[in-house]
Scaffold this motif. Structure first.
Motif, PDB file in Angstrom:
ATOM      1  N   UNK A 167     -23.708 -65.208  62.498  1.00  0.00           N
ATOM      2  CA  UNK A 167     -22.337 -64.751  62.746  1.00  0.00           C
ATOM      3  C   UNK A 167     -21.610 -64.388  61.458  1.00  0.00           C
ATOM      4  N   UNK A 168     -21.857 -65.112  60.393  1.00  0.00           N
ATOM      5  CA  UNK A 168     -21.146 -64.892  59.135  1.00  0.00           C
ATOM      6  C   UNK A 168     -21.511 -63.573  58.462  1.00  0.00           C
ATOM      7  N   UNK A 169     -22.583 -62.940  58.913  1.00  0.00           N
ATOM      8  CA  UNK A 169     -23.051 -61.711  58.269  1.00  0.00           C
ATOM      9  C   UNK A 169     -22.744 -60.458  59.075  1.00  0.00           C
ATOM     10  N   UNK A 170     -22.139 -60.592  60.232  1.00  0.00           N
ATOM     11  CA  UNK A 170     -21.947 -59.421  61.105  1.00  0.00           C
ATOM     12  C   UNK A 170     -21.095 -58.336  60.448  1.00  0.00           C
ATOM     13  N   UNK A 186     -31.326 -58.390  46.321  1.00  0.00           N
ATOM     14  CA  UNK A 186     -32.097 -57.172  46.077  1.00  0.00           C
ATOM     15  C   UNK A 186     -31.867 -56.104  47.139  1.00  0.00           C
ATOM     16  N   UNK A 187     -30.981 -56.374  48.085  1.00  0.00           N
ATOM     17  CA  UNK A 187     -30.558 -55.309  48.991  1.00  0.00           C
ATOM     18  C   UNK A 187     -31.422 -55.106  50.215  1.00  0.00           C
ATOM     19  N   UNK A 188     -31.816 -56.186  50.863  1.00  0.00           N
ATOM     20  CA  UNK A 188     -32.626 -56.044  52.087  1.00  0.00           C
ATOM     21  C   UNK A 188     -31.849 -55.293  53.171  1.00  0.00           C
ATOM     22  N   UNK A 189     -30.555 -55.581  53.287  1.00  0.00           N
ATOM     23  CA  UNK A 189     -29.743 -54.929  54.319  1.00  0.00           C
ATOM     24  C   UNK A 189     -29.727 -53.423  54.122  1.00  0.00           C
ATOM     25  N   UNK A 190     -29.447 -52.972  52.910  1.00  0.00           N
ATOM     26  CA  UNK A 190     -29.390 -51.537  52.629  1.00  0.00           C
ATOM     27  C   UNK A 190     -30.733 -50.872  52.926  1.00  0.00           C
ATOM     28  N   UNK A 191     -31.807 -51.497  52.530  1.00  0.00           N
ATOM     29  CA  UNK A 191     -33.129 -50.905  52.765  1.00  0.00           C
ATOM     30  C   UNK A 191     -33.413 -50.739  54.250  1.00  0.00           C
ATOM     31  N   UNK A 229     -20.249 -53.113  57.207  1.00  0.00           N
ATOM     32  CA  UNK A 229     -19.902 -52.437  55.954  1.00  0.00           C
ATOM     33  C   UNK A 229     -21.101 -51.682  55.381  1.00  0.00           C
ATOM     34  N   UNK A 230     -22.265 -52.302  55.413  1.00  0.00           N
ATOM     35  CA  UNK A 230     -23.452 -51.661  54.854  1.00  0.00           C
ATOM     36  C   UNK A 230     -23.835 -50.412  55.651  1.00  0.00           C
ATOM     37  N   UNK A 231     -23.735 -50.490  56.969  1.00  0.00           N
ATOM     38  CA  UNK A 231     -24.048 -49.321  57.801  1.00  0.00           C
ATOM     39  C   UNK A 231     -23.102 -48.174  57.484  1.00  0.00           C
ATOM     40  N   UNK A 274     -20.725 -43.654  61.385  1.00  0.00           N
ATOM     41  CA  UNK A 274     -21.513 -44.422  62.351  1.00  0.00           C
ATOM     42  C   UNK A 274     -20.637 -45.036  63.434  1.00  0.00           C
ATOM     43  N   UNK A 275     -21.134 -44.998  64.666  1.00  0.00           N
ATOM     44  CA  UNK A 275     -20.470 -45.648  65.788  1.00  0.00           C
ATOM     45  C   UNK A 275     -21.077 -47.056  65.909  1.00  0.00           C
ATOM     46  N   UNK A 276     -20.255 -48.070  65.656  1.00  0.00           N
ATOM     47  CA  UNK A 276     -20.751 -49.445  65.564  1.00  0.00           C
ATOM     48  C   UNK A 276     -19.966 -50.343  66.506  1.00  0.00           C
ATOM     49  N   UNK A 277     -20.674 -51.185  67.222  1.00  0.00           N
ATOM     50  CA  UNK A 277     -20.031 -52.218  68.032  1.00  0.00           C
ATOM     51  C   UNK A 277     -20.500 -53.585  67.547  1.00  0.00           C
TER      52      UNK A 277
END
Length: 247
Positions: A70-73, A45-50, A78-80, A87-90
């Protein structure tokens, strides 16, 4: 409508169109309004996007931390980027070189101890704990997470960490209420000021020759109402309209 609410709406309007389903827009509004909350939607249902959209709208400036398995990093990265292509992502433990002035820092639970010195020195604008049930038990990673969120050991001590904290989990309710205690601490719920008081009320706690036994359950209807104060949970069969809306 408050000036702050108007600013949040303006920030959401500046994001790319077609990002959210209606139930996700409702979730974003819930997260922003609560500031510290648990999002317990079913998988898919898109918890990450929300969570990403909510923090982009609520705290357009500052550094945001995502703690996840670790498997979701890379999925988080990608979602950000879907929400903010610039976006500047590390991604700690993946990127070979540190990013310059990152807006988002993503770390897995297993690296918290190794990265503790750096992470605890950053004044976070917001923190997301994905698969937040990882911190249900006492452990080193739980201790690091509580510290990052400004949760103090003293029973009535105020939260001193970021204003916005979102806990994501697809399995928020368990057969053992004690598993909810740390999640409630993270969002600053008054019921989590004392574990013993919580256990007596909701875990059917009793004392034997070895100490307190807190593996039971009691007053579950009351606990469910308590959880609804700080948690939003939708199941797939409850979300009927999956047409994207423009934000």
């Amino acid at each position: 409508m408050s000036v702050q609410s108007i600013a949040h709406l303006e920030n959401i309007a500046s994001l790319p169109t077609g990002l959210l389903y209606p139930h996700q827009a409702d979730g974003v509004a819930f997260l922003i309004s609560k500031k510290r909350a648990i999002l317990g939607d079913d998988m898919g249902l898109g918890k990450t996007r929300q969570a990403v959209v909510a923090l982009q709208a609520a705290v357009p400036e500052g550094v945001i931390l995502v703690v996840c398995p670790a498997s979701l990093k890379l999925n988080w990265k990608r979602e950000i980027l879907m929400v903010d292509p610039a976006a500047r992502i590390e991604v700690l433990g993946y990127d070979k070189e540190p990013s310059v002035n990152p807006r988002w820092i993503i770390v897995n639970y297993d690296l918290l101890s190794k990265q503790a010195e750096r992470l605890h020195d950053i004044p976070w604008a917001g923190v997301i704990l994905d698969e937040a049930h990882f911190i249900k038990n006492a452990s080193a990673r739980t201790t690091h997470c509580l510290k990052l969120l400004g949760v103090q050991d003293q029973a009535k001590a105020p939260l001193v960490g970021p204003n916005y904290v979102f806990l994501l989990t697809g399995t928020p309710m368990t057969s053992r209420p004690r598993d909810l205690f740390n999640l409630l601490r993270c969002v600053g719920h008054p019921a989590a000021r004392s574990f013993l008081s919580f256990a007596k009320r909701y875990c059917e706690a009793y004392r034997n020759d070895f100490g307190w036994v807190t593996t039971g359950a009691s007053n579950l209807d009351e606990l469910n109402l308590l959880m609804k104060e700080i948690m939003l949970r939708r199941k797939k069969d409850e979300v009927l309209d999956l047409s994207l809306i423009h934000i």
